[in-house]
Design a protein around this motif. Sequence first.
Motif, PDB file in Angstrom:
ATOM      1  N   MET A  68      48.263  90.624  17.044  1.00  0.00           N
ATOM      2  CA  MET A  68      47.485  89.792  17.004  1.00  0.00           C
ATOM      3  C   MET A  68      46.156  90.593  16.684  1.00  0.00           C
ATOM      4  SD  MET A  68      47.664  86.495  19.536  1.00  0.00           S
ATOM      5  CE  MET A  68      49.596  86.493  20.090  1.00  0.00           C
ATOM      6  N   GLY A  69      45.562  90.229  15.485  1.00  0.00           N
ATOM      7  CA  GLY A  69      44.122  91.207  15.473  1.00  0.00           C
ATOM      8  C   GLY A  69      42.959  90.105  15.288  1.00  0.00           C
ATOM      9  N   TYR A  70      41.574  90.639  15.061  1.00  0.00           N
ATOM     10  CA  TYR A  70      40.565  89.629  15.363  1.00  0.00           C
ATOM     11  C   TYR A  70      40.499  88.789  13.997  1.00  0.00           C
ATOM     12  CZ  TYR A  70      35.836  88.456  15.004  1.00  0.00           C
ATOM     13  OH  TYR A  70      34.477  87.727  15.030  1.00  0.00           O
ATOM     14  N   VAL A  71      40.466  87.452  14.573  1.00  0.00           N
ATOM     15  CA  VAL A  71      40.453  86.281  13.456  1.00  0.00           C
ATOM     16  C   VAL A  71      38.844  86.249  13.144  1.00  0.00           C
ATOM     17  CG1 VAL A  71      41.050  84.023  12.784  1.00  0.00           C
ATOM     18  CG2 VAL A  71      42.745  85.404  14.225  1.00  0.00           C
ATOM     19  N   THR A  72      38.469  86.309  11.845  1.00  0.00           N
ATOM     20  CA  THR A  72      37.027  86.373  11.602  1.00  0.00           C
ATOM     21  C   THR A  72      36.564  84.692  11.668  1.00  0.00           C
ATOM     22  OG1 THR A  72      37.115  86.281   9.305  1.00  0.00           O
ATOM     23  CG2 THR A  72      37.037  88.478  10.479  1.00  0.00           C
ATOM     24  N   LEU A  73      35.338  84.607  11.504  1.00  0.00           N
ATOM     25  CA  LEU A  73      34.889  83.380  11.304  1.00  0.00           C
ATOM     26  C   LEU A  73      35.115  82.804  10.041  1.00  0.00           C
ATOM     27  CD1 LEU A  73      31.373  83.880  13.011  1.00  0.00           C
ATOM     28  CD2 LEU A  73      33.189  82.375  13.879  1.00  0.00           C
ATOM     29  N   VAL A  74      34.892  83.789   9.195  1.00  0.00           N
ATOM     30  CA  VAL A  74      34.985  83.583   7.649  1.00  0.00           C
ATOM     31  C   VAL A  74      36.619  83.156   7.395  1.00  0.00           C
ATOM     32  CG1 VAL A  74      35.021  84.593   5.171  1.00  0.00           C
ATOM     33  CG2 VAL A  74      33.257  84.958   6.770  1.00  0.00           C
ATOM     34  N   GLU A  75      37.672  83.776   8.097  1.00  0.00           N
ATOM     35  CA  GLU A  75      38.937  83.380   7.458  1.00  0.00           C
ATOM     36  C   GLU A  75      39.162  81.954   8.291  1.00  0.00           C
ATOM     37  OE1 GLU A  75      41.733  87.237   8.480  1.00  0.00           O
ATOM     38  OE2 GLU A  75      40.209  87.118  10.047  1.00  0.00           O
ATOM     39  N   ILE A  76      38.473  81.826   9.342  1.00  0.00           N
ATOM     40  CA  ILE A  76      38.707  80.399   9.897  1.00  0.00           C
ATOM     41  C   ILE A  76      38.198  79.036   9.128  1.00  0.00           C
ATOM     42  CG2 ILE A  76      37.707  78.813  11.939  1.00  0.00           C
ATOM     43  CD1 ILE A  76      37.809  81.492  13.638  1.00  0.00           C
ATOM     44  N   PHE A  77      36.660  79.646   8.743  1.00  0.00           N
ATOM     45  CA  PHE A  77      35.929  78.730   7.627  1.00  0.00           C
ATOM     46  C   PHE A  77      36.871  78.705   6.401  1.00  0.00           C
ATOM     47  CE2 PHE A  77      33.121  77.760   4.097  1.00  0.00           C
ATOM     48  CZ  PHE A  77      32.495  76.749   4.488  1.00  0.00           C
ATOM     49  N   LYS A  78      37.551  79.421   5.905  1.00  0.00           N
ATOM     50  CA  LYS A  78      38.228  79.337   4.626  1.00  0.00           C
ATOM     51  C   LYS A  78      39.542  78.500   4.670  1.00  0.00           C
ATOM     52  CE  LYS A  78      36.365  83.244   2.120  1.00  0.00           C
ATOM     53  NZ  LYS A  78      36.592  84.465   1.281  1.00  0.00           N
ATOM     54  N   HIS A  79      39.969  78.346   5.920  1.00  0.00           N
ATOM     55  CA  HIS A  79      41.400  77.775   5.963  1.00  0.00           C
ATOM     56  C   HIS A  79      41.209  76.102   5.635  1.00  0.00           C
ATOM     57  CE1 HIS A  79      44.820  76.031   7.938  1.00  0.00           C
ATOM     58  NE2 HIS A  79      45.292  77.433   7.913  1.00  0.00           N
ATOM     59  N   PRO A  80      42.088  75.735   4.911  1.00  0.00           N
ATOM     60  CA  PRO A  80      42.129  74.269   4.160  1.00  0.00           C
ATOM     61  C   PRO A  80      41.851  73.228   5.442  1.00  0.00           C
ATOM     62  CG  PRO A  80      43.969  75.529   3.281  1.00  0.00           C
ATOM     63  CD  PRO A  80      43.585  76.401   4.424  1.00  0.00           C
ATOM     64  N   ILE A  81      42.532  73.385   6.532  1.00  0.00           N
ATOM     65  CA  ILE A  81      42.267  72.524   7.705  1.00  0.00           C
ATOM     66  C   ILE A  81      40.759  72.654   8.079  1.00  0.00           C
ATOM     67  CG2 ILE A  81      42.965  72.043  10.079  1.00  0.00           C
ATOM     68  CD1 ILE A  81      45.769  73.205   9.664  1.00  0.00           C
ATOM     69  N   THR A  82      40.376  73.622   8.400  1.00  0.00           N
ATOM     70  CA  THR A  82      38.708  73.860   8.640  1.00  0.00           C
ATOM     71  C   THR A  82      37.930  73.282   7.219  1.00  0.00           C
ATOM     72  OG1 THR A  82      39.149  75.649   9.602  1.00  0.00           O
ATOM     73  CG2 THR A  82      36.828  75.271   9.207  1.00  0.00           C
ATOM     74  N   GLN A  83      38.251  73.271   6.190  1.00  0.00           N
ATOM     75  CA  GLN A  83      37.460  72.919   5.099  1.00  0.00           C
ATOM     76  C   GLN A  83      37.700  71.259   5.208  1.00  0.00           C
ATOM     77  OE1 GLN A  83      35.605  74.435   2.413  1.00  0.00           O
ATOM     78  NE2 GLN A  83      35.468  75.679   4.096  1.00  0.00           N
ATOM     79  N   LYS A  84      38.580  70.779   5.339  1.00  0.00           N
ATOM     80  CA  LYS A  84      38.843  69.293   5.488  1.00  0.00           C
ATOM     81  C   LYS A  84      37.997  68.721   6.440  1.00  0.00           C
ATOM     82  CE  LYS A  84      42.448  65.742   6.841  1.00  0.00           C
ATOM     83  NZ  LYS A  84      43.734  65.565   7.107  1.00  0.00           N
ATOM     84  N   TYR A  85      37.972  69.217   7.765  1.00  0.00           N
ATOM     85  CA  TYR A  85      37.311  68.708   8.824  1.00  0.00           C
ATOM     86  C   TYR A  85      35.802  68.847   8.746  1.00  0.00           C
ATOM     87  CZ  TYR A  85      41.937  66.826  10.461  1.00  0.00           C
ATOM     88  OH  TYR A  85      43.034  66.398  10.319  1.00  0.00           O
ATOM     89  N   LEU A  86      35.295  70.099   8.231  1.00  0.00           N
ATOM     90  CA  LEU A  86      33.790  70.581   8.358  1.00  0.00           C
ATOM     91  C   LEU A  86      33.312  69.590   7.122  1.00  0.00           C
ATOM     92  CD1 LEU A  86      33.322  74.226   8.889  1.00  0.00           C
ATOM     93  CD2 LEU A  86      33.255  72.244  10.619  1.00  0.00           C
ATOM     94  N   ARG A  87      34.138  69.177   6.045  1.00  0.00           N
ATOM     95  CA  ARG A  87      33.509  68.152   5.109  1.00  0.00           C
ATOM     96  C   ARG A  87      33.020  66.778   5.816  1.00  0.00           C
ATOM     97  NH1 ARG A  87      37.175  70.494   1.461  1.00  0.00           N
ATOM     98  NH2 ARG A  87      38.770  68.856   1.830  1.00  0.00           N
ATOM     99  N   ARG A  88      33.919  66.483   6.845  1.00  0.00           N
ATOM    100  CA  ARG A  88      33.379  65.238   7.454  1.00  0.00           C
ATOM    101  C   ARG A  88      32.090  65.349   8.306  1.00  0.00           C
ATOM    102  NH1 ARG A  88      38.977  63.244  10.011  1.00  0.00           N
ATOM    103  NH2 ARG A  88      40.139  62.478   8.120  1.00  0.00           N
ATOM    104  N   SER A  89      32.158  66.752   9.236  1.00  0.00           N
ATOM    105  CA  SER A  89      31.198  66.592  10.148  1.00  0.00           C
ATOM    106  C   SER A  89      30.021  67.580   9.654  1.00  0.00           C
ATOM    107  CB  SER A  89      31.825  67.350  11.453  1.00  0.00           C
ATOM    108  OG  SER A  89      32.219  68.726  10.994  1.00  0.00           O
ATOM    109  N   GLY A  90      30.134  68.263   8.563  1.00  0.00           N
ATOM    110  CA  GLY A  90      28.899  68.970   8.151  1.00  0.00           C
ATOM    111  C   GLY A  90      29.258  70.437   8.236  1.00  0.00           C
ATOM    112  N   VAL A  91      29.166  71.151   7.064  1.00  0.00           N
ATOM    113  CA  VAL A  91      28.984  72.531   7.115  1.00  0.00           C
ATOM    114  C   VAL A  91      27.868  73.082   7.524  1.00  0.00           C
ATOM    115  CG1 VAL A  91      29.440  74.468   5.500  1.00  0.00           C
ATOM    116  CG2 VAL A  91      30.856  72.914   5.325  1.00  0.00           C
ATOM    117  N   HIS A  92      26.637  72.608   7.121  1.00  0.00           N
ATOM    118  CA  HIS A  92      25.553  72.843   7.506  1.00  0.00           C
ATOM    119  C   HIS A  92      25.368  72.869   8.771  1.00  0.00           C
ATOM    120  CE1 HIS A  92      20.920  72.919   7.732  1.00  0.00           C
ATOM    121  NE2 HIS A  92      20.871  73.049   6.441  1.00  0.00           N
ATOM    122  N   HIS A  93      25.530  71.707   9.481  1.00  0.00           N
ATOM    123  CA  HIS A  93      25.429  71.681  11.002  1.00  0.00           C
ATOM    124  C   HIS A  93      26.461  72.657  11.593  1.00  0.00           C
ATOM    125  CE1 HIS A  93      25.047  70.147  15.041  1.00  0.00           C
ATOM    126  NE2 HIS A  93      26.533  69.715  15.033  1.00  0.00           N
TER     127      HIS A  93
END
Length: 176
Positions: free
Chosen positions: A1-26
Amino acid sequence: MGYVTLVEIFKHPITQKYLRRSGVHHAVNVTEIAYRLASERKENPELATKAALLHDMGHFEWYREGKWDYDEYRRHDIHAIKGAERAHKLLIRLGENRVKAKEIAIAILLHTDSYLPFSVKEFRTPLQQIIYEADEMDELPKGGHHYLQMENEEAIERLTSIDQKIQEVSDKLQSN
């Protein structure tokens, strides 16, 4: 298990789906605020920023007659519960350390107590308090912070900068 970056988390399709709802800016703003607060308070910036990025991924949209109904949303809100569950599952899927994933999920669960009939203020750990405060610092009336726009490219740039700062802190700690 290595370090999981914020960018890796952000780019994941699940993150993209839910951040579109709650707001990427926020999400990105709260992540930056959490980084600053964690650094000032000598708390773990990695955990704080991951919890901050994912803190609202449990949001559900409530509409009445085709319009967003903030009051209806507030009556039925359980976004912290759903968000903690989704974030934990996502982080494990990405290879995050299980102890870290649990701590991040609990910080998400307790970033608000609006869904509870009592306050958890006096029970929050320093990490959980950081997520609560960072979220509050970026809020606008009637949930307006969820509707500010940000392109993914800008979000990735800003998250990359935070990832680099976290890596520098980690490298410094390992060399001591």
